[in-house]
Enzyme design. Structure first.
Site, mmCIF file in Angstrom:
data_model
loop_
_atom_site.group_PDB
_atom_site.id
_atom_site.type_symbol
_atom_site.label_atom_id
_atom_site.label_comp_id
_atom_site.label_asym_id
_atom_site.label_seq_id
_atom_site.Cartn_x
_atom_site.Cartn_y
_atom_site.Cartn_z
ATOM 1 N N ILE A 1 -3.955 9.275 15.919
ATOM 2 C CA ILE A 1 -2.515 9.498 15.850
ATOM 3 C C ILE A 1 -2.264 10.680 14.919
ATOM 4 O O ILE A 1 -2.682 10.666 13.756
ATOM 5 C CB ILE A 1 -1.796 8.241 15.329
ATOM 6 C CG1 ILE A 1 -1.992 7.071 16.301
ATOM 7 C CG2 ILE A 1 -0.304 8.516 15.123
ATOM 8 C CD1 ILE A 1 -1.527 5.736 15.761
ATOM 9 N N SER B 1 0.812 -1.222 0.000
ATOM 10 C CA SER B 1 0.000 0.000 0.000
ATOM 11 C C SER B 1 0.844 1.269 0.000
ATOM 12 O O SER B 1 0.300 2.375 0.110
ATOM 13 C CB SER B 1 -0.899 0.006 1.238
ATOM 14 O OG SER B 1 -0.099 -0.027 2.424
ATOM 15 N N TYR C 1 1.044 -15.536 2.989
ATOM 16 C CA TYR C 1 0.184 -14.591 2.287
ATOM 17 C C TYR C 1 -0.477 -15.339 1.129
ATOM 18 O O TYR C 1 0.205 -15.819 0.221
ATOM 19 C CB TYR C 1 1.037 -13.433 1.759
ATOM 20 C CG TYR C 1 0.270 -12.262 1.208
ATOM 21 C CD1 TYR C 1 0.080 -11.112 1.975
ATOM 22 C CD2 TYR C 1 -0.254 -12.280 -0.082
ATOM 23 C CE1 TYR C 1 -0.606 -10.020 1.463
ATOM 24 C CE2 TYR C 1 -0.943 -11.197 -0.597
ATOM 25 C CZ TYR C 1 -1.116 -10.063 0.178
ATOM 26 O OH TYR C 1 -1.802 -8.997 -0.328
ATOM 27 N N THR D 1 -0.456 6.005 4.750
ATOM 28 C CA THR D 1 0.158 7.101 5.486
ATOM 29 C C THR D 1 0.898 6.614 6.727
ATOM 30 O O THR D 1 0.680 5.498 7.213
ATOM 31 C CB THR D 1 -0.908 8.110 5.930
ATOM 32 O OG1 THR D 1 -1.846 7.448 6.793
ATOM 33 C CG2 THR D 1 -1.649 8.706 4.740
ATOM 34 N N SER E 1 3.448 -4.003 8.128
ATOM 35 C CA SER E 1 4.722 -4.698 7.912
ATOM 36 C C SER E 1 5.102 -4.550 6.443
ATOM 37 O O SER E 1 4.374 -5.000 5.565
ATOM 38 C CB SER E 1 4.599 -6.175 8.278
ATOM 39 O OG SER E 1 5.855 -6.798 8.294
ATOM 40 N N GLY E 2 6.226 -3.887 6.181
ATOM 41 C CA GLY E 2 6.631 -3.614 4.815
ATOM 42 C C GLY E 2 7.408 -4.754 4.195
ATOM 43 O O GLY E 2 7.857 -5.683 4.873
#
Length: 542
Positions: A280, A211, A463, A216, A226-227
């Site tokens: 946040i 994403s 995944y 953001t 988690s990238g």
């Protein structure tokens, strides 16, 4: 300067994604002959043309907010930042899951917030929350709009109206401590903007989820993102050094030092809270110098079990790449690693793994050599840099393919989980069986693909991508499949979500995940910071 303090803002803040599809319309994916052939021959999909509905054709219920409420909210944030316009409401009517997009393809009225409010300061956020709490108006915080679990659905619950609280004006690099490697970023900063603002000072965040182009900083924190480079840089919560959170009960700043024994870490209450406990508005994150060298390499393994064992060894022996992922036999066969070449054979049999190393030239060379020795000793065959480069080129584009598949008459969705290395094979088998059995009721069995997307010394994530022919009621079709998969995950000992978060979709399994006492604790915190219960109702907390 060793310490740089700044207020670097975006020149132009990007608008939300298109209302009925992922991302930007110019990135629309045209299905190749290879993909169409796969859909028709393997899955029995009858290819159709997209309907092409315009946003103006979507039907929304009239706003439930009175003129008095709209005027009052405009008085807090400014008249230009409080809107009940059709397009503004429609663009924030939820996230981008398959269920979201199927609903938007319907001619039925769309569920949208009653107004969009876009504050620009912490004080404005606090005033909006106090007003909404006093007047019984639900509030859904909105960042990039990328949720795929119903996390942005405008659920009213017991409230008569709901507003979308858009955080895109919180779009600056507030502070950069170059000595400590810590940046303070506004919650509305997108992934690309974070890299642009930090890159101007030769730093990088290095957080690249799928994403990335639209999500953001605040959303990353609120969903425990988690990238794709998490093997090297950690999950987003590992990067977080502190938060500012505005709640109806007051404002909280967390994270005074790199480590502390001053009781439980209150910041952990809000990382992953999905906007249910507070809004946040800024995040202090660990950053690193822009890498001088990047080395990508593809690897072939004879089967998934062999590849998984090799990844486990790499993780446990410490030769960890920045990126480390493994596709199973089915995913490798259709070449989902690069959306440009799906249906074209590029790896003959077996499973494809991708590694990426970043850093100085010397350090990268040393770590790459160490990893190659581990992978080769455990059955891996190097395929050179091309597979890794191909994956890198298309790594953010899979959602565009999903949209085109939906338009063409296929059902396509993803889901993910995680477990220990010792339980990985059993969990994968259980979820694959549940998806296959639930979707085979339509006739032709679905295509169920899987890859390891993130790894840890003790375990890994799985995944799944699922493609099948759409039934007459594809929404109910996917709900049944998702329920079967969720039940299978819980029964097999996996987590109900590794990085997609909870939202509405995973909420039914939260009690299984955290137990009755865990639910009681979350509710107690909710009552303390949001006694009126206005923040993102219907999400996360059972």
């Amino acid at each position: 300067m060793s310490n740089e303090r700044s207020e670097d803002h975006a020149v132009l803040t990007a608008p939300p994604m298109q209302w009925d599809a992922w991302g930007a319309p110019e990135k629309h994916k045209v299905l190749s002959d290879g993909i169409k052939g796969l859909l028709q021959q393997a899955l029995g999909v009858t290819i159709r043309e997209p309907s092409g509905r315009a946003a103006d054709d979507a039907v929304l219920a009239p706003s439930a907010l009175s003129d008095q409420h709209v005027t009052a909210l405009a008085g807090i944030v400014g008249e230009q930042f409080a809107s009940t316009a059709h397009t503004d409401r429609l663009l924030r009517s939820g996230g981008k899951s398959t269920l979201d997009l199927l609903r938007r393809r319907s001619t039925e009225p769309q569920n949208a917030p009653d107004a969009v409010v876009t504050p620009g300061t912490d004080a404005e956020v606090a005033d909006v929350l106090r007003y909404c709490a006093a007047n019984g108006i639900a509030v859904v915080p909105f960042g990039g709009g990328t949720s795929v679990v119903g996390g942005l659905d405008p659920v009213r619950d017991r409230f008569d109206a709901v507003v979308s609280l858009d955080l895109r004006r919180f779009d600056s690099l507030i502070d950069l401590d170059t000595d400590s490697g810590i940046a303070t970023l506004g919650a509305g900063v997108t992934g690309p903007l974070a890299e642009e603002l930090l890159g101007a000072h030769d730093f990088s965040l290095g957080h690249f989820p799928q994403s990335f182009m639209f999500a953001t900083i605040g959303g990353f924190a609120a969903t425990r993102s988690s990238g794709q480079a998490s093997a090297g840089y950690g999950r987003f919560e590992d990067m977080v050094q502190g938060l500012r959170v505005v709640t109806p009960a007051g404002t909280l700043d967390t994270g005074r030092a790199p480590a502390s024994a001053a009781g439980p870490d209150l910041g952990e209450l809000f990382v992953g809270s999905e906007g249910t406990l507070g809004v946040i508005t800024r995040v202090r994150v660990r950053v690193h110098a822009v890498p001088a060298t990047t080395v990508r390499e593809g690897w072939r393994f004879p089967d998934f079990a062999t590849g998984a064992a090799a990844l486990r060894a790499l993780r446990q022996e410490g030769a960890v790449p920045t990126v480390l992922r493994l596709s199973d036999e089915a995913e490798t066969a259709v070449n989902l690693a690069t959306t440009d070449k799906i249906g074209e054979e590029t790896v003959t049999g077996g499973c494809l793994a991708i590694t990426t190393f970043e850093g100085t030239a010397e350090h990268t060379a040393e770590r790459t050599a160490e990893a190659r020795a581990v992978l080769q000793a455990r059955g891996g065959t190097s395929l050179g840099e091309e597979p890794g480069n191909g994956w890198e080129h298309g790594r953010f584009d899979a959602p565009y393919l999903r949209d085109s598949l939906l338009d063409a008459g296929a059902l396509c969705e993803t889901l993910e989980t995680a477990t220990t290395w010792g339980n990985l094979a059993a969990l994968r088998a259980a979820v694959t069986t549940a998806l296959t059995e639930s979707l085979s009721a339509q006739g032709t069995p679905p295509l169920v693909l899987c890859h390891i997307s993130h790894t840890y010394p003790t375990g890994a994530s799985l995944y799944f991508t699922v493609v099948s022919a759409q039934a007459d009621d594809p929404i109910e079709q996917w709900r049944r499949a998702k329920t079967a998969a969720g039940d299978a995950i819980v029964a097999a000992g996996g987590t109900i979500t590794h990085h997609h978060a909870v939202g509405v979709d995973h909420r039914p399994w939260m009690r299984d995940e955290i137990g009755d006492l865990g639910v009681t604790i979350l509710r107690a915190v909710k009552d303390a910071v949001d006694p009126a219960g206005i923040l993102n109702p219907g999400k996360l907390i059972p």
